[in-house]
Design a protein around this motif. Sequence first.
Motif, PDB file in Angstrom:
ATOM      1  N   LYS A 305       0.849  -1.181   0.000  1.00 30.07           N
ATOM      2  CA  LYS A 305       0.000   0.000   0.000  1.00 30.07           C
ATOM      3  C   LYS A 305       0.888   1.235   0.000  1.00 30.07           C
ATOM      4  CE  LYS A 305      -3.643  -2.294   2.662  1.00 30.07           C
ATOM      5  NZ  LYS A 305      -4.462  -2.256   3.909  1.00 30.07           N
ATOM      6  N   ALA A 306       0.467   2.227  -0.748  1.00 34.55           N
ATOM      7  CA  ALA A 306       1.219   3.477  -0.804  1.00 34.55           C
ATOM      8  C   ALA A 306       0.255   4.634  -0.621  1.00 34.55           C
ATOM      9  CB  ALA A 306       1.956   3.598  -2.136  1.00 34.55           C
ATOM     10  N   THR A 307       0.656   5.610   0.222  1.00 41.02           N
ATOM     11  CA  THR A 307      -0.136   6.821   0.413  1.00 41.02           C
ATOM     12  C   THR A 307       0.202   7.804  -0.703  1.00 41.02           C
ATOM     13  OG1 THR A 307      -0.111   6.449   2.801  1.00 41.02           O
ATOM     14  CG2 THR A 307      -0.751   8.643   2.035  1.00 41.02           C
ATOM     15  N   VAL A 308      -0.830   8.330  -1.347  1.00 39.36           N
ATOM     16  CA  VAL A 308      -0.627   9.121  -2.565  1.00 39.36           C
ATOM     17  C   VAL A 308       0.015  10.472  -2.259  1.00 39.36           C
ATOM     18  CG1 VAL A 308      -1.783  10.174  -4.546  1.00 39.36           C
ATOM     19  CG2 VAL A 308      -2.553   7.961  -3.674  1.00 39.36           C
ATOM     20  N   ALA A 309      -0.474  11.166  -1.229  1.00 39.75           N
ATOM     21  CA  ALA A 309      -0.048  12.551  -0.986  1.00 39.75           C
ATOM     22  C   ALA A 309       1.466  12.705  -0.821  1.00 39.75           C
ATOM     23  CB  ALA A 309      -0.785  13.110   0.231  1.00 39.75           C
ATOM     24  N   PRO A 335      -5.928  14.536  -0.970  1.00 35.94           N
ATOM     25  CA  PRO A 335      -6.234  14.213   0.431  1.00 35.94           C
ATOM     26  C   PRO A 335      -5.170  13.321   1.049  1.00 35.94           C
ATOM     27  CG  PRO A 335      -8.192  13.978  -0.956  1.00 35.94           C
ATOM     28  CD  PRO A 335      -7.039  14.189  -1.886  1.00 35.94           C
ATOM     29  N   GLU A 336      -4.959  13.504   2.335  1.00 34.71           N
ATOM     30  CA  GLU A 336      -3.893  12.775   3.014  1.00 34.71           C
ATOM     31  C   GLU A 336      -4.232  11.311   3.249  1.00 34.71           C
ATOM     32  OE1 GLU A 336      -0.943  13.828   3.786  1.00 34.71           O
ATOM     33  OE2 GLU A 336      -1.237  15.901   3.118  1.00 34.71           O
ATOM     34  N   ARG A 369      -4.846  16.538  -8.965  1.00 35.65           N
ATOM     35  CA  ARG A 369      -6.002  16.254  -8.127  1.00 35.65           C
ATOM     36  C   ARG A 369      -6.088  14.742  -7.903  1.00 35.65           C
ATOM     37  NH1 ARG A 369      -5.710  20.937  -7.578  1.00 35.65           N
ATOM     38  NH2 ARG A 369      -7.262  22.578  -7.988  1.00 35.65           N
ATOM     39  N   ALA A 370      -6.629  14.360  -6.750  1.00 33.73           N
ATOM     40  CA  ALA A 370      -6.846  12.932  -6.451  1.00 33.73           C
ATOM     41  C   ALA A 370      -8.162  12.791  -5.698  1.00 33.73           C
ATOM     42  CB  ALA A 370      -5.696  12.363  -5.625  1.00 33.73           C
ATOM     43  N   SER A 371      -8.906  11.718  -6.013  1.00 35.29           N
ATOM     44  CA  SER A 371     -10.203  11.486  -5.361  1.00 35.29           C
ATOM     45  C   SER A 371     -10.565  10.014  -5.479  1.00 35.29           C
ATOM     46  CB  SER A 371     -11.298  12.350  -6.006  1.00 35.29           C
ATOM     47  OG  SER A 371     -11.437  12.016  -7.384  1.00 35.29           O
ATOM     48  N   ARG A 372     -11.559   9.622  -4.655  1.00 34.03           N
ATOM     49  CA  ARG A 372     -12.059   8.254  -4.705  1.00 34.03           C
ATOM     50  C   ARG A 372     -13.167   8.158  -5.733  1.00 34.03           C
ATOM     51  NH1 ARG A 372     -10.974   8.226   0.936  1.00 34.03           N
ATOM     52  NH2 ARG A 372      -9.567   6.513   1.477  1.00 34.03           N
ATOM     53  N   ARG A 373     -13.152   7.039  -6.473  1.00 35.07           N
ATOM     54  CA  ARG A 373     -14.220   6.726  -7.413  1.00 35.07           C
ATOM     55  C   ARG A 373     -14.578   5.257  -7.230  1.00 35.07           C
ATOM     56  NH1 ARG A 373     -12.044   9.522 -13.063  1.00 35.07           N
ATOM     57  NH2 ARG A 373     -11.752  11.648 -12.229  1.00 35.07           N
TER      58      ARG A 373
END
Length: 454
Positions: A305-309, A335-336, A369-373
């Motif tokens: 797993k990698a955190t995007v921010a 988002p963090e 930009r980053a978001s959940r889909r």
Amino acid sequence: MRLSLRLRLALGGALAVVLALAIASAALTALFAAHVQRRAEAELSVQLDQVVAALGRDADGRLALQTPPADPRFDQPLSGLYWQIDLGDTLLRSRSLWDYALPLPPDELPDGHIHVHRLPDQTGDTLLTLERSVTLPPSLGGSQVRAAVALTTVDLDQARNDFLKELLPYNAILAAALIVAGWVQLFFGLRPLSEVGRRVLAVRSGEQRRLGSDFPKEVQPLANEVDALIDAREAELDRARHRAADLAHGFKTPLQALMGEADRLRQTGQTEPAAAIEEIAEAMRRHVDRELTRSRLAGRVVKDKATVAPVVQQIVSVIRRTPTGSAVEWDIAVPEDLQVTLDASDLAEALGALIENASRHATSQVTIRASRRAEMIAIDVQDDGPGISADRIEHLQKRGARADESGHGLGLSISAEIAQAVGGTLSIANAETGLRVTLILPDARAGVPGTRRP
């Protein structure tokens, strides 16, 4: 329509149970009917003996039944129980026959032998008839007479039908119990096959390496073959990765030599040949890097797993130090808490190519930009440059297309390879200003398993 194996076996078992019980019901009913008829024949035989034994002479010297049978049905008209004695010129019969005579067939019987017939009666029903030929003693004339006793089969048929009617509920209960037992047997019997599917998914997601050897002996050969196939596949992928890596590393030394030759040409004032050589060497280096990435990703199961921010911030901080990166503004909104199912280094490589391309072609600004889909994470990287033509976008999104040909998509193929390795995608579209590239990766929070590339 293809039914599941469990449903096929269940339907086949239920049909077999119903068919078997139907046959058993028919056989039991026939057996019961035969038993009832034997009992009826035994009773008729006793009554026939009584009729013959009661034959004598009355006060006028004529043959008659001195003691009629005790069953009251013989005196009730059309009761269904009858007797008859044929004396040749005289016919004696029970009151129950009224004016009807039993139509005995014209057969010859040895003295004392009994024949069983089924004869019609005056109501249209069938009579079970026992007939005996008897030679009278000299005191009664010594002649031969035919004595018969008949019983309607209506009662016999009714007894058979009642037996079948009472048998059907028990057979229905038995059928239901057997069908349920069959379902239970199938559930437990086919569980090893379901376990095979579960373990194959676990192998695919990286939770375990092989199916194992704790299956029933009927399923174990299948598990062994699947494990052998996985071993062979992994060995083949290892060999392919090693060959690709060896080939890619083999190019590095000649590329270094080309870069050194270009540097020497530049020092001697031959800048144009030096630039041409450097451009060719850089294109070759990109291809080598892409093949190294492919060889590293091939056949690997990704569970990290990698955190995007922080990955985005790290890449941007590096690119800001370059001439192209320092000349543009950066609009970042990530988002963090967003995490993707991908190794952090692979995420950095995939995003690094996209962000570097955006900074190279942007006029003044790069937006991230980053978001959940649903169960995916979408990371948009957009520049405000000139964009590219629609036909070039269609070409870039074809599988196997060379992104480097566009002049805009340097490194897009590497990013696409990384995304596809974990079940994600890479999409390209012109925005109102510039080009927007969207990297879609599995959301680690949704528990999406890693994907093994073929």
